[in-house]
Design a protein around this motif. Structure first.
Motif, PDB file in Angstrom:
ATOM      1  N   TYR A  94      -2.124  -5.213  -5.621  1.00  0.00           N
ATOM      2  CA  TYR A  94      -0.797  -4.990  -5.067  1.00  0.00           C
ATOM      3  C   TYR A  94       0.092  -4.290  -6.098  1.00  0.00           C
ATOM      4  N   TYR A  95       0.768  -3.251  -5.635  1.00  0.00           N
ATOM      5  CA  TYR A  95       1.621  -2.433  -6.504  1.00  0.00           C
ATOM      6  C   TYR A  95       3.046  -2.404  -5.950  1.00  0.00           C
ATOM      7  N   CYS A  96       4.008  -2.364  -6.860  1.00  0.00           N
ATOM      8  CA  CYS A  96       5.374  -2.058  -6.449  1.00  0.00           C
ATOM      9  C   CYS A  96       5.664  -0.607  -6.825  1.00  0.00           C
ATOM     10  N   ALA A  97       6.517   0.011  -6.049  1.00  0.00           N
ATOM     11  CA  ALA A  97       6.827   1.423  -6.258  1.00  0.00           C
ATOM     12  C   ALA A  97       8.260   1.693  -5.827  1.00  0.00           C
ATOM     13  N   ARG A  98       8.860   2.686  -6.420  1.00  0.00           N
ATOM     14  CA  ARG A  98      10.226   3.026  -6.043  1.00  0.00           C
ATOM     15  C   ARG A  98      10.247   4.333  -5.247  1.00  0.00           C
ATOM     16  N   SER A  99      11.264   4.462  -4.412  1.00  0.00           N
ATOM     17  CA  SER A  99      11.450   5.699  -3.667  1.00  0.00           C
ATOM     18  C   SER A  99      12.940   5.888  -3.404  1.00  0.00           C
ATOM     19  N   LEU A 100      13.292   7.115  -3.103  1.00  0.00           N
ATOM     20  CA  LEU A 100      14.700   7.431  -2.857  1.00  0.00           C
ATOM     21  C   LEU A 100      15.089   7.239  -1.394  1.00  0.00           C
ATOM     22  N   ARG A 101      14.084   6.991  -0.567  1.00  0.00           N
ATOM     23  CA  ARG A 101      14.342   6.762   0.846  1.00  0.00           C
ATOM     24  C   ARG A 101      13.238   5.853   1.373  1.00  0.00           C
ATOM     25  N   PHE A 102      13.381   5.428   2.609  1.00  0.00           N
ATOM     26  CA  PHE A 102      12.321   4.656   3.240  1.00  0.00           C
ATOM     27  C   PHE A 102      11.061   5.520   3.254  1.00  0.00           C
ATOM     28  N   ALA A 103       9.973   4.989   2.725  1.00  0.00           N
ATOM     29  CA  ALA A 103       8.765   5.781   2.584  1.00  0.00           C
ATOM     30  C   ALA A 103       7.536   4.903   2.703  1.00  0.00           C
ATOM     31  N   THR A 104       6.539   5.385   3.414  1.00  0.00           N
ATOM     32  CA  THR A 104       5.301   4.636   3.584  1.00  0.00           C
ATOM     33  C   THR A 104       4.096   5.350   2.987  1.00  0.00           C
ATOM     34  N   GLU A 105       4.309   6.543   2.456  1.00  0.00           N
ATOM     35  CA  GLU A 105       3.211   7.322   1.892  1.00  0.00           C
ATOM     36  C   GLU A 105       3.296   7.324   0.378  1.00  0.00           C
ATOM     37  N   LEU A 106       2.135   7.232  -0.271  1.00  0.00           N
ATOM     38  CA  LEU A 106       2.087   7.151  -1.724  1.00  0.00           C
ATOM     39  C   LEU A 106       2.744   8.366  -2.375  1.00  0.00           C
ATOM     40  N   ASN A 107       2.612   9.538  -1.754  1.00  0.00           N
ATOM     41  CA  ASN A 107       3.161  10.743  -2.376  1.00  0.00           C
ATOM     42  C   ASN A 107       4.691  10.788  -2.344  1.00  0.00           C
ATOM     43  N   GLU A 108       5.291   9.804  -1.718  1.00  0.00           N
ATOM     44  CA  GLU A 108       6.764   9.733  -1.703  1.00  0.00           C
ATOM     45  C   GLU A 108       7.301   8.795  -2.786  1.00  0.00           C
ATOM     46  N   TYR A 109       6.397   8.183  -3.518  1.00  0.00           N
ATOM     47  CA  TYR A 109       6.803   7.303  -4.615  1.00  0.00           C
ATOM     48  C   TYR A 109       6.668   8.069  -5.925  1.00  0.00           C
ATOM     49  N   ASP A 110       7.685   7.952  -6.800  1.00  0.00           N
ATOM     50  CA  ASP A 110       7.564   8.671  -8.066  1.00  0.00           C
ATOM     51  C   ASP A 110       7.111   7.775  -9.221  1.00  0.00           C
ATOM     52  N   TYR A 111       7.265   6.491  -9.084  1.00  0.00           N
ATOM     53  CA  TYR A 111       6.773   5.563 -10.099  1.00  0.00           C
ATOM     54  C   TYR A 111       6.205   4.329  -9.407  1.00  0.00           C
ATOM     55  N   TRP A 112       5.147   3.806  -9.961  1.00  0.00           N
ATOM     56  CA  TRP A 112       4.607   2.503  -9.567  1.00  0.00           C
ATOM     57  C   TRP A 112       3.993   1.824 -10.773  1.00  0.00           C
ATOM     58  N   GLY A 113       3.768   0.549 -10.641  1.00  0.00           N
ATOM     59  CA  GLY A 113       3.256  -0.219 -11.760  1.00  0.00           C
ATOM     60  C   GLY A 113       1.744  -0.224 -11.833  1.00  0.00           C
ATOM     61  N   GLN A 114       1.223  -1.114 -12.676  1.00  0.00           N
ATOM     62  CA  GLN A 114      -0.221  -1.233 -12.869  1.00  0.00           C
ATOM     63  C   GLN A 114      -0.862  -2.132 -11.824  1.00  0.00           C
ATOM     64  N   GLY A 115      -0.046  -2.861 -11.123  1.00  0.00           N
ATOM     65  CA  GLY A 115      -0.582  -3.696 -10.053  1.00  0.00           C
ATOM     66  C   GLY A 115      -0.952  -5.093 -10.499  1.00  0.00           C
ATOM     67  N   THR A 116      -1.103  -5.972  -9.511  1.00  0.00           N
ATOM     68  CA  THR A 116      -1.568  -7.332  -9.751  1.00  0.00           C
ATOM     69  C   THR A 116      -2.593  -7.668  -8.675  1.00  0.00           C
ATOM     70  N   GLN A 117      -3.679  -8.275  -9.087  1.00  0.00           N
ATOM     71  CA  GLN A 117      -4.797  -8.519  -8.174  1.00  0.00           C
ATOM     72  C   GLN A 117      -4.571  -9.790  -7.359  1.00  0.00           C
ATOM     73  N   VAL A 118      -4.764  -9.672  -6.071  1.00  0.00           N
ATOM     74  CA  VAL A 118      -4.721 -10.817  -5.166  1.00  0.00           C
ATOM     75  C   VAL A 118      -6.097 -10.948  -4.516  1.00  0.00           C
ATOM     76  N   THR A 119      -6.698 -12.107  -4.665  1.00  0.00           N
ATOM     77  CA  THR A 119      -7.995 -12.368  -4.063  1.00  0.00           C
ATOM     78  C   THR A 119      -7.885 -13.596  -3.182  1.00  0.00           C
ATOM     79  N   VAL A 120      -8.229 -13.424  -1.913  1.00  0.00           N
ATOM     80  CA  VAL A 120      -8.166 -14.522  -0.950  1.00  0.00           C
ATOM     81  C   VAL A 120      -9.601 -14.877  -0.558  1.00  0.00           C
ATOM     82  N   SER A 121     -10.010 -16.040  -1.002  1.00  0.00           N
ATOM     83  CA  SER A 121     -11.403 -16.437  -0.792  1.00  0.00           C
ATOM     84  C   SER A 121     -11.525 -17.941  -0.900  1.00  0.00           C
ATOM     85  N   SER A 122     -12.460 -18.491  -0.140  1.00  0.00           N
ATOM     86  CA  SER A 122     -12.735 -19.920  -0.239  1.00  0.00           C
ATOM     87  C   SER A 122     -13.872 -20.166  -1.227  1.00  0.00           C
TER      88      SER A 122
END
Length: 122
Positions: A94-122
């Protein structure tokens, strides 16, 4: 410089909850839309959620609607994602990213972080 640092990921059982955080620095946090997106192994990035700069509106992908809640604390320059009723298909980085407007496409984000792993498993 702009920095986005995600935290809070981990291993959780199906039906469990996690709260992700994204600490922002190096820019005026309250001036930007903030977003969460995720990427599962072998798959492309998937937009998850977006929040208005002052938190006045939010939007969610259908796959997480009703289970995830995005929020922000502009005084702390921090973005959050509360994830409830987690499913194995939520497993991804999971990554957070910033944008100047509502955006759902990766190419509309100019910065994002390194991410954090989420694993859902029994």
């Amino acid at each position: 410089q702009v920095q986005l640092v995600e935290s809070g990921g981990g291993l959780v059982q199906p039906g469990g909850s996690l709260r992700l955080s994204c600490a922002a620095s190096g820019f005026t946090f309250s001036s930007y839309y903030m977003n969460w997106f995720r990427q599962a192994p072998g798959k492309g990035p998937e937009w998850v959620s977006c929040i208005h700069p002052i938190g006045s509106s939010t939007s969610y992908a259908d796959s997480v609607k009703g289970r995830f809640t995005i929020s922000r604390d502009n005084a702390k320059n921090t973005l959050y994602l509360q994830m409830n009723s987690l499913k194995p298909e939520d497993t991804a980085r999971y990554y957070c990213a910033r944008s100047l407007r509502f955006a759902t496409e990766l190419n509309e984000y100019d910065y994002w972080g390194q991410g954090t792993q989420v694993t859902v498993s029994s």
